[in-house]
Design a protein around this motif. Structure first.
Motif, short mmCIF file in Angstrom:
data_model
loop_
_atom_site.label_atom_id
_atom_site.label_comp_id
_atom_site.label_asym_id
_atom_site.label_seq_id
_atom_site.Cartn_x
_atom_site.Cartn_y
_atom_site.Cartn_z
N MET A 164 0.83 -1.21 0.00
CA MET A 164 0.00 0.00 0.00
C MET A 164 0.87 1.26 0.00
O MET A 164 0.53 2.25 -0.64
CB MET A 164 -0.92 0.00 1.22
CG MET A 164 -2.12 -0.93 1.11
SD MET A 164 -3.38 -0.66 2.38
CE MET A 164 -2.47 -1.22 3.82
N ALA A 165 1.98 1.23 0.71
CA ALA A 165 2.87 2.40 0.76
C ALA A 165 3.53 2.67 -0.58
O ALA A 165 3.59 3.81 -1.05
CB ALA A 165 3.92 2.19 1.85
N PHE A 166 4.02 1.62 -1.25
CA PHE A 166 4.76 1.80 -2.50
C PHE A 166 3.85 2.02 -3.70
O PHE A 166 4.20 2.80 -4.60
CB PHE A 166 5.65 0.57 -2.75
CG PHE A 166 6.89 0.54 -1.90
CD1 PHE A 166 7.93 1.44 -2.11
CD2 PHE A 166 7.02 -0.39 -0.88
CE1 PHE A 166 9.07 1.41 -1.33
CE2 PHE A 166 8.16 -0.42 -0.09
CZ PHE A 166 9.18 0.48 -0.30
N THR A 167 2.72 1.34 -3.75
CA THR A 167 1.87 1.42 -4.96
C THR A 167 0.71 2.40 -4.84
O THR A 167 0.27 2.95 -5.84
CB THR A 167 1.31 0.02 -5.29
OG1 THR A 167 0.45 -0.41 -4.22
CG2 THR A 167 2.42 -0.98 -5.50
N GLN A 168 0.19 2.60 -3.63
CA GLN A 168 -0.98 3.45 -3.47
C GLN A 168 -0.70 4.74 -2.68
O GLN A 168 -1.57 5.61 -2.62
CB GLN A 168 -2.10 2.67 -2.74
CG GLN A 168 -2.47 1.35 -3.40
CD GLN A 168 -3.05 1.54 -4.77
OE1 GLN A 168 -3.80 2.49 -5.00
NE2 GLN A 168 -2.69 0.67 -5.71
N GLY A 169 0.48 4.83 -2.07
CA GLY A 169 0.78 6.01 -1.27
C GLY A 169 -0.03 6.05 0.01
O GLY A 169 -0.26 7.13 0.58
N ILE A 170 -0.47 4.87 0.49
CA ILE A 170 -1.25 4.77 1.73
C ILE A 170 -0.30 4.30 2.83
O ILE A 170 0.20 3.17 2.79
CB ILE A 170 -2.43 3.78 1.58
CG1 ILE A 170 -3.34 4.20 0.43
CG2 ILE A 170 -3.22 3.68 2.88
CD1 ILE A 170 -4.43 3.19 0.13
N TYR A 171 -0.04 5.18 3.80
CA TYR A 171 0.92 4.85 4.85
C TYR A 171 0.16 4.51 6.13
O TYR A 171 -0.59 5.32 6.67
CB TYR A 171 1.88 6.02 5.08
CG TYR A 171 2.71 6.34 3.86
CD1 TYR A 171 3.87 5.62 3.58
CD2 TYR A 171 2.29 7.33 2.98
CE1 TYR A 171 4.62 5.90 2.43
CE2 TYR A 171 3.03 7.61 1.82
CZ TYR A 171 4.19 6.89 1.57
OH TYR A 171 4.91 7.16 0.44
N THR A 172 0.37 3.30 6.60
CA THR A 172 -0.32 2.81 7.79
C THR A 172 0.57 1.80 8.49
O THR A 172 1.74 1.62 8.13
CB THR A 172 -1.68 2.19 7.41
OG1 THR A 172 -2.38 1.80 8.58
CG2 THR A 172 -1.50 0.97 6.51
#
Length: 488
Positions: A164-172
């Motif tokens: 999610m961090a690398f492909t969607q820019g969603i940091y969790t």
């Protein structure tokens, strides 16, 4: 100092036309239809439908007709093109300028396909019933997208966080994803979003109405899953101190669960495979009748417009360099069109004579549908009958189906090896597998037969087969060992 040598070498090479024919023979009906469309798009000299001023008769195949003059290795000579060859319809054989692959007997049946809501879209729609903020909804939708068609998430939480961090820019973090995953587990069908079979079964048991046996089933899956999968029922009885009847009811609760929750979804968005039989076999007055399916192949002919272009060039006095290049292009396209039409005809003939030989070889089966009457048959048997190469027979049998009075069958299923029975007669391995399957269907599930006992039972029926061969046939039939077939 350079030296010159004269070297003679004898070699065989396939012509482009032979290669084209072999590729066409291998295609099943639907793929063949797509290949026709591609060729017509690429070659403007090839047209579909009958020519308006010609009344071509349809080619018909007779069941008993022999094609003795058909040579699988025959090549179509690509000689220098003579313009006059294209301008005289009388000199060009009719079959080389048109091909009719449609029969009036072919049924014009359409198979309408439903377009329901997809599995993943249904899960997204269910998320709308939960109160989630924007960040949580993005994570939830990403998790839904990670669910495979069987309903599982087969990735670790750590991998999902990184993705999610690398492909969607969603940091969790993993804790947040784990919390959202619990929401996914509340969706229907029950068990969706599980990471393994054990978790899938536990999620489904959690949604069941509480009872004594559901509680016992949950305890078994949660704490003794390995013993349960290996069907060590005596060990489970001792571990939980329950009676055989109590354990039986708990196991029954587990057996009612669905190990593939996503696979049962009626709107699953898998590609629907609509099988189109390449042949049809019917019984008419006690005799077999074979027809070749040609409803997906249009009537083809060489474009008259292109022939007229060549006629114009022939009578023209001034021939420019540009005109010569254009005529060369036209001649190439006309040649390709004639080759393709001829290859289609040879394909149809090859398919028919091969399937006709298979039909007569397995006549007893096609007349009554009894699989035990299938004769041992290998590719060489049919190749010798029709006089074609084994590789050609293999291409015909590959990925093609035949419609019979007993259902639509894959042609290669009719091929099998031979084994000797106690009378010294050759019998098909298909016959042995059928008998083996019947024995296993009638066995006592409380005391299933081990492989050595199955070998003894088959020997009594006249089939002396080794235990390891029984194990091989059982695996091919996708039947587990006796221990895993045991039921309470």
């Amino acid at each position: 100092m350079l030296k010159q040598f004269l070297n003679l070498k004898l070699s065989q090479k396939l012509s482009p036309q032979q290669i084209q024919l072999m590729k066409l023979i291998q295609l099943p009906t639907q793929a063949f239809e797509q290949r026709l469309k591609e060729e017509m798009n690429e070659n403007p000299a090839l047209e579909a439908g009958k020519e308006e001023d010609e009344d071509y008769e349809k080619d018909e195949f007779d069941n008993d007709e022999e094609y003795d003059d058909f040579d699988d290795n025959e090549s179509i000579e690509a000689e220098d093109i003579n313009i006059d060859e294209y301008l005289s319809n009388d000199e060009t054989p009719e079959y080389k300028t048109q091909a009719n692959n449609y029969s009036d007997d072919d049924d014009r049946r359409e198979s309408p396909l439903a377009s329901p809501v997809s599995f993943h879209q249904d899960l997204i729609n269910q998320l709308n019933t939960f109160i989630l903020n924007d960040d949580e909804r993005e994570i939830a939708e990403f998790l839904v997208g990670s669910i495979d068609d069987m309903g599982y998430i087969r990735r670790s939480i750590a991998d999902i966080v990184d993705d999610m961090a690398f492909t969607q820019g969603i940091y969790t973090d993993e804790k947040t994803v784990e919390r959202i995953l619990h929401i996914i587990h509340e969706l229907e069908p029950s068990g969706v979003g599980a990471r393994d079979l054990q978790e899938c079964l536990l999620l489904q048991l959690k949604h069941k109405t509480p009872s004594e046996y559901v509680a016992l089933a949950t305890d078994i899956i949660e704490n003794q899953f390995d013993a349960f999968t290996k069907k060590h029922y005596e060990k489970l009885q001792q571990k939980f101190n329950v009676s055989n009847e109590q354990l039986k009811k708990a196991v029954h609760e587990i057996e009612k669960l669905n190990p593939k929750p996503g696979g049962s979804f009626t709107g699953n968005n898998k590609i629907t495979e609509n099988i189109v039989p390449d042949f049809a076999i019917r019984i008419v007055d006690g005799e077999l009748e074979l027809t070749l399916n040609g409803r997906n192949a249009p009537t083809l002919h060489v474009s008259k417009d292109y022939q007229e272009m060549l006629q114009t060039y022939k009578v023209s006095k001034d021939k420019s360099h540009a005109q010569k290049d254009a005529v060369q292009f036209i001649k190439q396209k006309l040649d390709a069109a004639k080759w393709f039409i001829d290859a289609i005809r040879q394909r149809q003939e090859t398919l028919f004579v091969t399937m006709n030989a298979i039909m007569h070889y397995q006549k007893e089966f096609f007349l009554d549908g009894d699989e035990t009457k299938m004769r041992p048959m290998i590719l060489k048997d049919i190749a010798d009958t029709v006089g074609l190469d084994i590789s050609t027979i293999s291409r015909v049998a590959n990925s093609k189906f035949v419609e019979t009075p007993y259902g639509t069958k894959l042609i290669k299923e009719f091929f099998s090896e031979a084994m000797k029975n106690d009378q010294g007669e050759d019998v098909s391995t298909l016959e042995i597998k059928k008998i083996l399957k019947n024995i296993l269907e009638e066995e006592d599930t409380h005391k299933p037969f081990p492989d050595d006992q199955l070998a003894e039972l088959l020997k009594e029926k006249g089939y002396p087969i080794a235990r390891r061969t029984i194990a091989k046939y059982r695996e091919q039939l996708d039947i587990p060992v006796a221990r895993l077939r045991k039921k309470m």
